[in-house]
Design an enzyme around this catalytic site. Structure first.
Site, PDB file in Angstrom:
ATOM      1  N   ASP A  14     -47.389  43.048 -46.954  1.00 16.61           N
ATOM      2  CA  ASP A  14     -48.669  43.130 -47.668  1.00 16.61           C
ATOM      3  C   ASP A  14     -48.458  43.033 -49.178  1.00 16.61           C
ATOM      4  O   ASP A  14     -47.393  43.369 -49.689  1.00 16.61           O
ATOM      5  CB  ASP A  14     -49.338  44.469 -47.299  1.00 16.61           C
ATOM      6  CG  ASP A  14     -50.823  44.463 -47.593  1.00 16.61           C
ATOM      7  OD1 ASP A  14     -51.380  43.384 -47.904  1.00 16.61           O
ATOM      8  OD2 ASP A  14     -51.438  45.545 -47.520  1.00 16.61           O
ATOM      9  N   ASN A  62     -57.724  38.568 -40.562  1.00 17.21           N
ATOM     10  CA  ASN A  62     -57.534  37.727 -41.757  1.00 17.21           C
ATOM     11  C   ASN A  62     -58.373  36.441 -41.716  1.00 17.21           C
ATOM     12  O   ASN A  62     -58.554  35.789 -42.755  1.00 17.21           O
ATOM     13  CB  ASN A  62     -56.051  37.387 -41.956  1.00 17.21           C
ATOM     14  CG  ASN A  62     -55.203  38.560 -42.417  1.00 17.21           C
ATOM     15  OD1 ASN A  62     -54.013  38.639 -42.138  1.00 17.21           O
ATOM     16  ND2 ASN A  62     -55.811  39.493 -43.146  1.00 17.21           N
TER      17      ASN A  62
HETATM   18  C1  IPE Z   1     -52.173  43.236 -42.840  1.00 20.87           C
HETATM   19  O1  IPE Z   1     -52.485  43.110 -44.184  1.00 20.87           O
HETATM   20  C2  IPE Z   1     -51.958  41.878 -42.239  1.00 20.87           C
HETATM   21  C3  IPE Z   1     -50.796  41.151 -42.718  1.00 20.87           C
HETATM   22  C4  IPE Z   1     -49.866  41.627 -43.505  1.00 20.87           C
HETATM   23  C5  IPE Z   1     -50.690  39.807 -42.249  1.00 20.87           C
HETATM   24  P1  IPE Z   1     -53.994  43.088 -44.703  1.00 20.87           P
HETATM   25  O2  IPE Z   1     -53.959  43.035 -46.171  1.00 20.87           O
HETATM   26  O3  IPE Z   1     -54.757  42.022 -44.015  1.00 20.87           O
HETATM   27  O4  IPE Z   1     -54.517  44.498 -44.170  1.00 20.87           O
HETATM   28  P2  IPE Z   1     -55.709  45.401 -44.694  1.00 20.87           P
HETATM   29  O5  IPE Z   1     -56.914  44.518 -44.693  1.00 20.87           O
HETATM   30  O6  IPE Z   1     -55.335  45.828 -46.071  1.00 20.87           O
HETATM   31  O7  IPE Z   1     -55.776  46.535 -43.747  1.00 20.87           O
HETATM   32  C1  IPE Z   2     -50.423  39.897 -47.181  1.00 24.43           C
HETATM   33  O1  IPE Z   2     -50.833  39.894 -48.506  1.00 24.43           O
HETATM   34  C2  IPE Z   2     -50.404  38.522 -46.578  1.00 24.43           C
HETATM   35  C3  IPE Z   2     -51.483  38.270 -45.613  1.00 24.43           C
HETATM   36  C4  IPE Z   2     -52.375  39.133 -45.222  1.00 24.43           C
HETATM   37  C5  IPE Z   2     -51.531  36.933 -45.044  1.00 24.43           C
HETATM   38  P1  IPE Z   2     -52.358  40.011 -48.878  1.00 24.43           P
HETATM   39  O2  IPE Z   2     -52.946  38.641 -48.931  1.00 24.43           O
HETATM   40  O3  IPE Z   2     -53.059  40.962 -47.974  1.00 24.43           O
HETATM   41  O4  IPE Z   2     -52.281  40.596 -50.339  1.00 24.43           O
HETATM   42  P2  IPE Z   2     -53.218  41.698 -50.978  1.00 24.43           P
HETATM   43  O5  IPE Z   2     -53.199  42.900 -50.056  1.00 24.43           O
HETATM   44  O6  IPE Z   2     -54.587  41.098 -51.087  1.00 24.43           O
HETATM   45  O7  IPE Z   2     -52.604  41.988 -52.311  1.00 24.43           O
HETATM   46 MG    MG Z   3     -53.422  42.989 -48.032  1.00 24.78          MG
END
Ligand code: IPE
Ligand code: IPE
Ligand code: MG
Length: 234
Positions: A14, A62
């Site tokens: 994340d 996502n």
């Molecule tokens: C979890 O991260 C999914 C991945 C790392 C692919 P998110 O950024 O989507 O999760 P939430 O929305 O903060 O819970």
């Molecule tokens: C994790 O990074 C990757 C995916 C969920 C694909 P994020 O895209 O969730 O990054 P933040 O949480 O918005 O910084």
């Molecule tokens: Mg995230």
């Protein structure tokens, strides 16, 4: 437990978006940086003797992000899985995927199937990519799979227990020993719900693009210094 290497490590990768925004970059540039980090860090983790590495690449939730971001990530998956086939074969890493097919495009799905086939004889380690993955969905899909097997006479329902239940998940992998989440969020976000039941959890504020070899070694040291009893006495 000192010096024990976990058999199965799982990472919620994340913070790519925040990493980029803080640098005045586009979120997509954060995803690309995350991909580059993953390649290096994954190799380091597997070189340490970890046999199974699971990563959360894209959740079912996502798909609710902007079309631009979803399209970027899907294109990155296609490009990466095509260009990295030799990387996995050379390092003897078997690639498997966990998640649902729908609504992934045929283009993405075909490239996933191709790399699974190309690396199916690799023996050293297993790299489980959770893509269009949800932990509750996995439990529902596993339940349906089990019902089908019972109806076909291939499984005696009375033989099912908490140990052999793992065989029926998306992939037959052992329980997760160490779960890592980067970027400072302190939640599970629907990741590997069945398999993390007794995992040690390590949270770090480091965003995933900065989660390098050294950062993993810190997580490993933290894990190794814990007194892991799993229900027995300390
Ligand atoms: C979890 O991260 C999914 C991945 C790392 C692919 P998110 O950024 O989507 O999760 P939430 O929305 O903060 O819970
Ligand atoms: C994790 O990074 C990757 C995916 C969920 C694909 P994020 O895209 O969730 O990054 P933040 O949480 O918005 O910084
Ligand atoms: Mg995230």
């Amino acid at each position: 437990m000192k010096n024990d290497i976990p058999t199965h490590v799982a990472i919620i990768m994340d913070g790519n978006g925040r990493w980029a925004t803080r640098r005045g970059l586009k979120r997509s540039e954060g995803h690309y940086a995350g991909y580059k980090t993953l390649k290096k860090t994954a190799l380091h983790i597997l070189d340490k003797g970890v046999k199974y590495l699971s990563v959360f690449a894209f959740s079912t939730e996502n798909f609710k992000r902007s079309k631009e971001e979803v399209d970027y990530l899907m294109n990155l998956f296609v490009t990466a899985f095509k260009s990295d086939q030799n990387f996995f074969i050379k390092n003897d890493i078997k690639v498997v995927f966990s998640g649902r097919k729908e609504p992934l495009s045929d283009e993405v799905y075909n490239v996933m199937k191709e790399i699974e086939n190309e690396t199916s004889n690799c023996k050293k380690t297993v790299f489980n990519v959770c893509l269009n993955y949800g932990g509750q969905a996995e439990i529902v899909d596993t339940t349906k799979k089990i019902v089908d097997l019972v109806e076909e006479g291939k499984l005696d329902i009375n033989s099912l227990d908490t140990e052999n239940y793992y065989h029926y998940l998306y992939n037959d992998l052992p329980p997760v020993d160490l779960l890592i989440r980067t970027s400072g969020e302190i939640r599970i976000s629907n990741f590997m719900l069945y398999s993390i039941s007794y995992a040690e959890i390590y949270f770090t504020t480091t965003c995933f693009p900065d989660f390098d070899e050294e950062e993993f070694d810190k997580a490993l040291l933290d894990y190794q210094n814990r007194n892991i009893t799993k229900g027995t006495v300390k």
